[in-house]
Design a protein around this motif. Structure first.
Motif, PDB file in Angstrom:
ATOM      1  N   VAL A  61       0.651  -1.070  -0.040  1.00  0.00           N
ATOM      2  CA  VAL A  61      -0.027  -0.017   0.079  1.00  0.00           C
ATOM      3  C   VAL A  61       0.741   1.065  -0.061  1.00  0.00           C
ATOM      4  O   VAL A  61       1.589   1.256   1.023  1.00  0.00           O
ATOM      5  CB  VAL A  61      -0.908  -0.081   1.259  1.00  0.00           C
ATOM      6  CG1 VAL A  61      -1.797   1.342   1.315  1.00  0.00           C
ATOM      7  CG2 VAL A  61      -1.657  -1.114   1.221  1.00  0.00           C
ATOM      8  N   THR A  62       0.696   1.998  -1.004  1.00  0.00           N
ATOM      9  CA  THR A  62       1.645   3.390  -1.095  1.00  0.00           C
ATOM     10  C   THR A  62       0.841   4.543  -0.439  1.00  0.00           C
ATOM     11  O   THR A  62      -0.324   4.372  -0.285  1.00  0.00           O
ATOM     12  CB  THR A  62       1.805   3.634  -2.606  1.00  0.00           C
ATOM     13  OG1 THR A  62       0.692   4.220  -3.050  1.00  0.00           O
ATOM     14  CG2 THR A  62       2.626   2.524  -3.193  1.00  0.00           C
ATOM     15  N   PRO A  63       1.584   5.484  -0.049  1.00  0.00           N
ATOM     16  CA  PRO A  63       0.903   6.554   0.660  1.00  0.00           C
ATOM     17  C   PRO A  63      -0.033   7.351  -0.476  1.00  0.00           C
ATOM     18  O   PRO A  63       0.232   7.263  -1.566  1.00  0.00           O
ATOM     19  CB  PRO A  63       2.130   7.593   1.022  1.00  0.00           C
ATOM     20  CG  PRO A  63       3.287   6.565   0.867  1.00  0.00           C
ATOM     21  CD  PRO A  63       3.029   5.524  -0.189  1.00  0.00           C
ATOM     22  N   ALA A  64      -1.140   8.010   0.129  1.00  0.00           N
ATOM     23  CA  ALA A  64      -2.193   8.537  -0.411  1.00  0.00           C
ATOM     24  C   ALA A  64      -1.587   9.567  -1.316  1.00  0.00           C
ATOM     25  O   ALA A  64      -2.079   9.808  -2.475  1.00  0.00           O
ATOM     26  CB  ALA A  64      -3.254   8.996   0.624  1.00  0.00           C
ATOM     27  N   GLU A  65      -0.641  10.538  -1.047  1.00  0.00           N
ATOM     28  CA  GLU A  65      -0.041  11.478  -1.658  1.00  0.00           C
ATOM     29  C   GLU A  65       0.936  11.255  -2.814  1.00  0.00           C
ATOM     30  O   GLU A  65       1.318  11.820  -3.473  1.00  0.00           O
ATOM     31  CB  GLU A  65       0.467  12.447  -0.806  1.00  0.00           C
ATOM     32  CG  GLU A  65       1.854  12.142  -0.026  1.00  0.00           C
ATOM     33  CD  GLU A  65       1.535  11.239   1.212  1.00  0.00           C
ATOM     34  OE1 GLU A  65       2.364  10.799   2.145  1.00  0.00           O
ATOM     35  OE2 GLU A  65       0.144  10.760   1.488  1.00  0.00           O
ATOM     36  N   GLY A  66       1.118   9.669  -2.759  1.00  0.00           N
ATOM     37  CA  GLY A  66       2.029   9.151  -3.557  1.00  0.00           C
ATOM     38  C   GLY A  66       3.475   9.723  -3.262  1.00  0.00           C
ATOM     39  O   GLY A  66       3.744   9.779  -1.979  1.00  0.00           O
ATOM     40  N   GLY A  67       4.561   9.650  -4.150  1.00  0.00           N
ATOM     41  CA  GLY A  67       5.881   9.672  -3.857  1.00  0.00           C
ATOM     42  C   GLY A  67       6.730   8.521  -3.355  1.00  0.00           C
ATOM     43  O   GLY A  67       5.983   7.449  -3.099  1.00  0.00           O
ATOM     44  N   ASN A  68       7.781   8.845  -3.119  1.00  0.00           N
ATOM     45  CA  ASN A  68       8.812   7.651  -2.746  1.00  0.00           C
ATOM     46  C   ASN A  68       9.180   7.648  -1.522  1.00  0.00           C
ATOM     47  O   ASN A  68      10.167   7.773  -1.092  1.00  0.00           O
ATOM     48  CB  ASN A  68      10.091   7.444  -3.394  1.00  0.00           C
ATOM     49  CG  ASN A  68       9.926   7.423  -5.005  1.00  0.00           C
ATOM     50  OD1 ASN A  68       8.927   6.680  -5.532  1.00  0.00           O
ATOM     51  ND2 ASN A  68      10.825   7.623  -5.908  1.00  0.00           N
TER      52      ASN A  68
END
Length: 320
Positions: free
Chosen positions: A153-160
């Motif tokens: 699950v990646t962060p809602a705001e995206g980004g690395n």
């Protein structure tokens, strides 16, 4: 059953061949294949499938197979979703017994799906991090046969970042640790059952691959550059503890089952417990080619024998 590190039956006798050197070339990676939309949808089948092992042995395993994609390495399923988005997973049961689909911390109460039936699971993607999904109806037998996989699950705001305001990385790899006891697979194929109290694995995998087959797959290689920070997501889908040992580098443990480590210490060995997802950051500080492997000695063999010259859960890191 008692889940712990163990010695393979008569391991010392069967592992008499020793190796003089390593040959290296890669490590398993997992890149997102899901296009984020209003709802993330996945169609999975629980099924039996043939698997050829590194020494040529052929067995029948069970697997969750993504009908529209695939997982990291040789795994047939793996999900990448975004925090907070709706998720629909339809599971078709093509096995000869009931199964279900659970994600600890997300989906924990589901009814068995009868053979030939299907069921849709709907939920909202949980906080960013690494998760394990598996069947619970068949207990340890289901896990030993292969009914498990990774969910990132990646962060809602995206980004690395591993999570919101969490450690940043330049690239990432998902590494699913698993093993099998060939007696389990043979017993299930002939009689349908096995006493898991006698479970003693003799083949070991990362993302469904054993060394040197990790070299032959484009995703079974950690490629990095000096100065980069690399996120490694370990997922223990098996039934033994995996102490993963790094040569050439130290790593920082960021989370264990999405719980942030408060005391970050540089380590060259990271313990990945049963049912555990461990996210680490590897600061790449020097060029070269180095192994990453389990410190459980039978885990770098195939059926207790060193082959090619090693086997099992042995990976490689290559830095330019």
């Amino acid at each position: 059953m008692k889940r712990t590190l163990m010695n393979r039956r008569e391991f010392v006798k069967s592992a008499a061949v020793t190796a003089g050197f390593f040959g290296f070339s890669g490590l398993t990676a997992f890149t997102p294949r899901h296009s984020f939309a209003s709802t993330a949808t996945f169609d999975l089948a629980a099924e039996a499938s043939p698997k050829i092992l590194v020494d040529g042995t052929e067995l029948t395993v069970w697997q969750f197979r993504d009908l529209n994609g695939f997982g990291p390495g040789q795994l047939s399923a793996g999900m990448v979703i975004r925090e907070g988005e709706p998720v629909d997973i339809t599971l078709y049961n093509d096995l000869d017994r009931p199964v279900d689909f659970r994600i600890p911390g997300v989906l924990t109460d589901s009814l068995p799906i009868a053979p030939g039936s299907s069921h849709m699971y709907s939920f909202t993607a949980p906080p960013a991090g690494t998760y394990l999904f598996h069947d619970s109806v068949n207990g340890d037998l289901g896990r030993a046969m292969g009914l498990a996989g990774p969910m990132v699950v990646t962060p809602a705001e995206g980004g690395n970042h591993l999570f919101t305001d969490g450690p940043a990385f330049d690239r990432q790899y998902t590494l699913v640790l698993h093993e099998l006891d060939d007696r389990v697979n043979r017993a299930v194929a002939s009689s349908g059952d096995f006493d898991m109290e006698n479970y003693e694995p003799n083949y070991f995998f990362v993302n469904g691959l054993s060394y040197p087959n990790t070299i032959a797959d484009d995703e079974t290689q950690i490629a990095m550059n000096v100065g980069e920070r690399v996120a490694l997501r370990f997922v223990n889908a098996g039934l033994i503890i995996n102490p993963m040992h790094f040569h050439g580098y130290h790593v920082e443990v960021a989370t264990r089952n999405r719980q942030v480590e408060t005391a970050v210490i540089d380590k060259d060995t990271v313990l990945v417990d049963i049912d555990e997802c461990v996210d680490v950051i590897l600061p790449c500080k020097q060029p070269g080619t180095y192994p990453l492997h389990t410190h459980y000695v039978p885990g770098v063999t195939a059926n207790g024998v060193y082959v090619n010259p090693y086997g099992g859960a042995l990976l490689v890191m290559r830095a330019a």
